[in-house]
Write a protein that holds these residues in place. Structure first.
Motif, PDB file in Angstrom:
ATOM      1  N   LEU A  74       0.849  -1.192   0.000  1.00 17.92           N
ATOM      2  CA  LEU A  74       0.000   0.000   0.000  1.00 17.92           C
ATOM      3  C   LEU A  74       0.884   1.242   0.000  1.00 17.92           C
ATOM      4  N   SER A  75       0.390   2.281  -0.644  1.00 10.89           N
ATOM      5  CA  SER A  75       1.127   3.558  -0.587  1.00 10.89           C
ATOM      6  C   SER A  75       0.171   4.693  -0.887  1.00 10.89           C
ATOM      7  N   GLY A  76       0.464   5.846  -0.257  1.00 12.08           N
ATOM      8  CA  GLY A  76      -0.376   7.017  -0.519  1.00 12.08           C
ATOM      9  C   GLY A  76      -0.920   7.621   0.760  1.00 12.08           C
ATOM     10  N   ALA A  77      -1.808   8.593   0.607  1.00  8.66           N
ATOM     11  CA  ALA A  77      -2.356   9.329   1.758  1.00  8.66           C
ATOM     12  C   ALA A  77      -3.871   9.153   1.788  1.00  8.66           C
ATOM     13  N   LEU A  78      -4.414   9.186   2.998  1.00  6.98           N
ATOM     14  CA  LEU A  78      -5.862   8.978   3.166  1.00  6.98           C
ATOM     15  C   LEU A  78      -6.369   9.822   4.329  1.00  6.98           C
ATOM     16  N   ALA A  79      -7.478  10.518   4.092  1.00  6.41           N
ATOM     17  CA  ALA A  79      -8.125  11.259   5.182  1.00  6.41           C
ATOM     18  C   ALA A  79      -9.076  10.307   5.901  1.00  6.41           C
ATOM     19  N   VAL A  80      -8.940  10.211   7.199  1.00 10.39           N
ATOM     20  CA  VAL A  80      -9.741   9.279   7.998  1.00 10.39           C
ATOM     21  C   VAL A  80     -11.108   9.911   8.301  1.00 10.39           C
ATOM     22  N   HIS A  81     -12.161   9.124   8.215  1.00 12.64           N
ATOM     23  CA  HIS A  81     -13.516   9.670   8.429  1.00 12.64           C
ATOM     24  C   HIS A  81     -13.765   9.947   9.919  1.00 12.64           C
ATOM     25  N   GLY A  82     -14.836  10.656  10.176  1.00 16.40           N
ATOM     26  CA  GLY A  82     -15.200  11.002  11.554  1.00 16.40           C
ATOM     27  C   GLY A  82     -15.482   9.760  12.384  1.00 16.40           C
ATOM     28  N   ALA A  83     -15.340   9.909  13.682  1.00 18.00           N
ATOM     29  CA  ALA A  83     -15.379   8.758  14.593  1.00 18.00           C
ATOM     30  C   ALA A  83     -16.804   8.292  14.864  1.00 18.00           C
ATOM     31  N   LYS A  84     -17.060   7.001  14.541  1.00 23.07           N
ATOM     32  CA  LYS A  84     -18.382   6.415  14.789  1.00 23.07           C
ATOM     33  C   LYS A  84     -18.731   6.527  16.269  1.00 23.07           C
ATOM     34  N   ASN A  85     -17.786   6.153  17.130  1.00 24.85           N
ATOM     35  CA  ASN A  85     -18.108   6.067  18.556  1.00 24.85           C
ATOM     36  C   ASN A  85     -18.130   7.412  19.256  1.00 24.85           C
ATOM     37  N   SER A  86     -17.849   8.446  18.476  1.00 22.59           N
ATOM     38  CA  SER A  86     -17.998   9.813  18.992  1.00 22.59           C
ATOM     39  C   SER A  86     -19.284  10.433  18.453  1.00 22.59           C
ATOM     40  N   VAL A  87     -19.547  10.218  17.170  1.00 18.56           N
ATOM     41  CA  VAL A  87     -20.713  10.893  16.558  1.00 18.56           C
ATOM     42  C   VAL A  87     -22.017  10.310  17.084  1.00 18.56           C
ATOM     43  N   LEU A  88     -22.048   9.032  17.470  1.00 15.13           N
ATOM     44  CA  LEU A  88     -23.321   8.448  17.928  1.00 15.13           C
ATOM     45  C   LEU A  88     -23.819   9.138  19.203  1.00 15.13           C
ATOM     46  N   PRO A  89     -23.002   9.270  20.262  1.00 16.74           N
ATOM     47  CA  PRO A  89     -23.504  10.024  21.416  1.00 16.74           C
ATOM     48  C   PRO A  89     -23.728  11.506  21.128  1.00 16.74           C
ATOM     49  N   ILE A  90     -22.935  12.087  20.223  1.00 18.31           N
ATOM     50  CA  ILE A  90     -23.136  13.503  19.890  1.00 18.31           C
ATOM     51  C   ILE A  90     -24.482  13.696  19.194  1.00 18.31           C
ATOM     52  N   LEU A  91     -24.853  12.784  18.314  1.00 19.17           N
ATOM     53  CA  LEU A  91     -26.166  12.885  17.662  1.00 19.17           C
ATOM     54  C   LEU A  91     -27.283  12.751  18.696  1.00 19.17           C
ATOM     55  N   ALA A  92     -27.109  11.851  19.662  1.00 11.40           N
ATOM     56  CA  ALA A  92     -28.130  11.724  20.715  1.00 11.40           C
ATOM     57  C   ALA A  92     -28.197  13.012  21.534  1.00 11.40           C
ATOM     58  N   ALA A  93     -27.055  13.641  21.751  1.00 11.49           N
ATOM     59  CA  ALA A  93     -27.021  14.881  22.555  1.00 11.49           C
ATOM     60  C   ALA A  93     -27.785  16.011  21.879  1.00 11.49           C
ATOM     61  N   CYS A  94     -27.985  15.915  20.574  1.00 15.85           N
ATOM     62  CA  CYS A  94     -28.739  16.968  19.861  1.00 15.85           C
ATOM     63  C   CYS A  94     -30.170  17.052  20.370  1.00 15.85           C
ATOM     64  N   LEU A  95     -30.653  15.987  21.031  1.00 11.76           N
ATOM     65  CA  LEU A  95     -32.023  15.996  21.574  1.00 11.76           C
ATOM     66  C   LEU A  95     -32.155  16.961  22.746  1.00 11.76           C
ATOM     67  N   LEU A  96     -31.011  17.357  23.307  1.00 12.41           N
ATOM     68  CA  LEU A  96     -31.071  18.147  24.542  1.00 12.41           C
ATOM     69  C   LEU A  96     -31.630  19.546  24.319  1.00 12.41           C
ATOM     70  N   VAL A  97     -31.570  20.019  23.070  1.00 15.61           N
ATOM     71  CA  VAL A  97     -31.990  21.411  22.836  1.00 15.61           C
ATOM     72  C   VAL A  97     -32.959  21.517  21.674  1.00 15.61           C
ATOM     73  N   SER A  98     -33.795  22.558  21.741  1.00 14.89           N
ATOM     74  CA  SER A  98     -34.600  22.942  20.599  1.00 14.89           C
ATOM     75  C   SER A  98     -33.688  23.751  19.698  1.00 14.89           C
ATOM     76  N   GLY A  99     -33.822  23.587  18.387  1.00 10.63           N
ATOM     77  CA  GLY A  99     -32.984  24.398  17.502  1.00 10.63           C
ATOM     78  C   GLY A  99     -32.050  23.516  16.697  1.00 10.63           C
ATOM     79  N   GLN A 100     -31.294  24.148  15.828  1.00 10.28           N
ATOM     80  CA  GLN A 100     -30.560  23.439  14.788  1.00 10.28           C
ATOM     81  C   GLN A 100     -29.098  23.230  15.160  1.00 10.28           C
ATOM     82  N   ASN A 101     -28.729  21.968  15.384  1.00  8.61           N
ATOM     83  CA  ASN A 101     -27.308  21.641  15.592  1.00  8.61           C
ATOM     84  C   ASN A 101     -26.702  21.243  14.249  1.00  8.61           C
ATOM     85  N   VAL A 102     -25.464  21.659  14.024  1.00 11.30           N
ATOM     86  CA  VAL A 102     -24.774  21.323  12.771  1.00 11.30           C
ATOM     87  C   VAL A 102     -23.524  20.511  13.117  1.00 11.30           C
ATOM     88  N   ILE A 103     -23.500  19.263  12.635  1.00 14.12           N
ATOM     89  CA  ILE A 103     -22.396  18.357  12.967  1.00 14.12           C
ATOM     90  C   ILE A 103     -21.582  18.085  11.712  1.00 14.12           C
TER      91      ILE A 103
END
Ligand code: EPZ
Length: 419
Positions: free
Chosen positions: A12-41
């Motif tokens: 293998l050779s080359g560069a790769l951008a790693v995607h956002g963390a599954k185990n971080s975004v799942l609780p963050i998406l749940a945390a969006c329930l805490l407020v009324s209004g638009q969260n941008v992730i």
């Protein structure tokens, strides 16, 4: 049923951008329930576990929009507090909605998330912690009915006997809705907990201590919507590094902090890889077969992450020398071993221990993903193996890896999905 077909032996050779963390975004998406209004992730990965979570948010009445890796969640229209079983079964980590719904609405109903491929997945610590904060939780025929009438929810000190990641996150979210100070003693210290704290702070929450064994939350503070960029996925990064170690070559990963996977990097270095790191990048060079290393014992962060156990094992199985693994987090996390044996791996199991004796080179075979990280491990093994490997049951892999085959092809791997 589609499968990956992989021709091993291509460096293998080359560069790769790693995607956002599954185990971080799942609780963050749940945390969006805490407020009324638009969260941008931002940096929200395109994974089936994320899609399942967005489906739950929509069912609860949230407006959810996605544009590439940016997801917008508006929970102003939250009009339900019950998550049906068919959605809970999609993903056991949906239990994270418990704390967020209790904090926002004072009530939540969901079914037991059930076990998974890693063995029983109890949630007793989640329930005991929420009960300690004043929630009344009834368990009836596999369903959980949680009532946290506003007057009963109250911040206080809660202790976790096991540094459970999910229970720590659930307590943090519930505590945002409990007036007074909550202190979580014995909290998990994973980087994903810090990411959740950073998001909550962006919403105006008074949360401190994430990344240490003691997290404190001043509850009842008015919150507001926020914009946030999710951290890079350290386990996906570990996967690509182990792939390069197994197949040999030189890769550079960006979008991930080396500080979040120091235990994995130390193992790869001991096995003979050369590593160069920056604040948000990791470069690995591997020439020649991997060596056996000192015992790999999975442990809560900052110990060796259980999620990287199968992946590192797959790389070392095709190297030289022996390595002892010890899986101390989950009861049944060696289901990939039989599949690796089909590829010629020499692995002896005894309870929590697995003795891996490198065989110099694995050979191709038809193998089946048994779980998310076990499936990724088979891909890692196939990249370094002699000949052709077919990896089936790709649904497991899609839970946690965005475009795995396309990313590996961009690094020179010969891998394609056969429909
Ligand atoms: C999170 O799972 C991760 N998942 C897992 O990643 C990861 O392997 C795990 O943490 C450990 O790091 C997500 O973040 C979505 P735990 P979680 O509660 O929270 C026991 C992957 O591959 N326990 O830290 O479910 C439990 O049985 C996944 O991305 C209780 O006994 O893990 C386990 O033995 C797999 N009672 C140990 O604690 C409870 O109430 C650690 O589990 C909760 C957990």
């Amino acid at each position: 049923m589609s499968y990956y077909e992989i021709q091993g032996g291509r460096p293998l050779s080359g560069a790769l951008a790693v995607h956002g963390a599954k185990n971080s975004v799942l609780p963050i998406l749940a945390a969006c329930l805490l407020v009324s209004g638009q969260n941008v992730i931002h940096n929200c990965p395109d994974l089936s576990d994320v899609s399942a979570t967005l489906d739950i948010l929509r069912l609860l009445g949230c407006r959810v929009e996605r544009e590439e890796d940016t997801v917008t969640i508006d929970a102003s229209g939250l009009n339900r507090w019950d998550i049906p079983e068919y959605l809970m079964r999609e993903m056991r980590s949906s239990v994270i909605f418990l704390g967020a719904l209790l904090a926002r609405l004072g009530t939540a109903e969901l079914s037991y998330p059930g076990g998974c491929e890693l063995g029983p997945r109890p949630i007793d610590l989640h329930l005991s912690t929420l009960r300690a904060l004043g929630a009344e939780i009834l368990e009836e025929q596999g369903a959980l009915c949680c009532r946290g009438r506003k007057k009963s929810l109250q911040g206080r000190e809660v202790c976790l006997p096991i540094p459970s990641v999910g229970a720590t996150e659930n307590a943090m979210l519930a505590a945002c809705g409990c007036p007074g100070l909550t202190t979580i003693v014995g909290a998990a210290q994973e980087p994903e907990i810090v990411d959740l704290q950073n998001f909550l702070q962006a919403m105006g929450a008074q949360v401190r201590g994430a990344g240490t064994p003691t997290v404190s939350i001043q509850g009842g503070v008015p919150l507001h919507p926020a914009r946030y960029r999710v951290m890079g996925d350290r386990i996906a990064a570990a996967t690509y590094l182990c792939a390069a170690a197994a197949a040999q070559g030189e890769v550079e990963l960006t979008g991930v902090s080396p500080d979040t996977l120091t235990a994995v990097l130390a193992c790869l270095k001991e096995a003979g890889c050369v590593l160069r790191t920056g604040s948000d990048r990791i470069a690995l060079t591997c020439v020649g077969p991997l060596r056996g290393i000192s015992a790999v014992r999975t442990a809560p962060y900052p110990g060796f992450p259980t999620d990287a156990q199968a992946i590192l094992m797959a790389a070392l199985a095709g190297g030289e020398g022996a390595t002892l693994f010890e899986e101390n987090i989950f009861a049944s996390r060696y289901r990939h071993v039989d599949e690796l044996r089909r590829m010629g791996a020499d692995i002896q199991l005894a309870g929590r221990a697995a003795m891996v004796s490198g065989v110099g080179r694995l050979h191709g075979a038809a193998v089946r993903s048994t779980d998310l990280r076990g499936g990724a491990a088979l891909v890692v093994a196939a990249l370094g193996a002699e000949g052709t490997t077919q990896v089936s049951e790709l649904r497991h892999i899609r839970r946690g890896y965005q475009n795995l085959d396309r990313n590996l092809r961009s690094l020179g791997a010969e891998i394609r999905e056969i429909p």
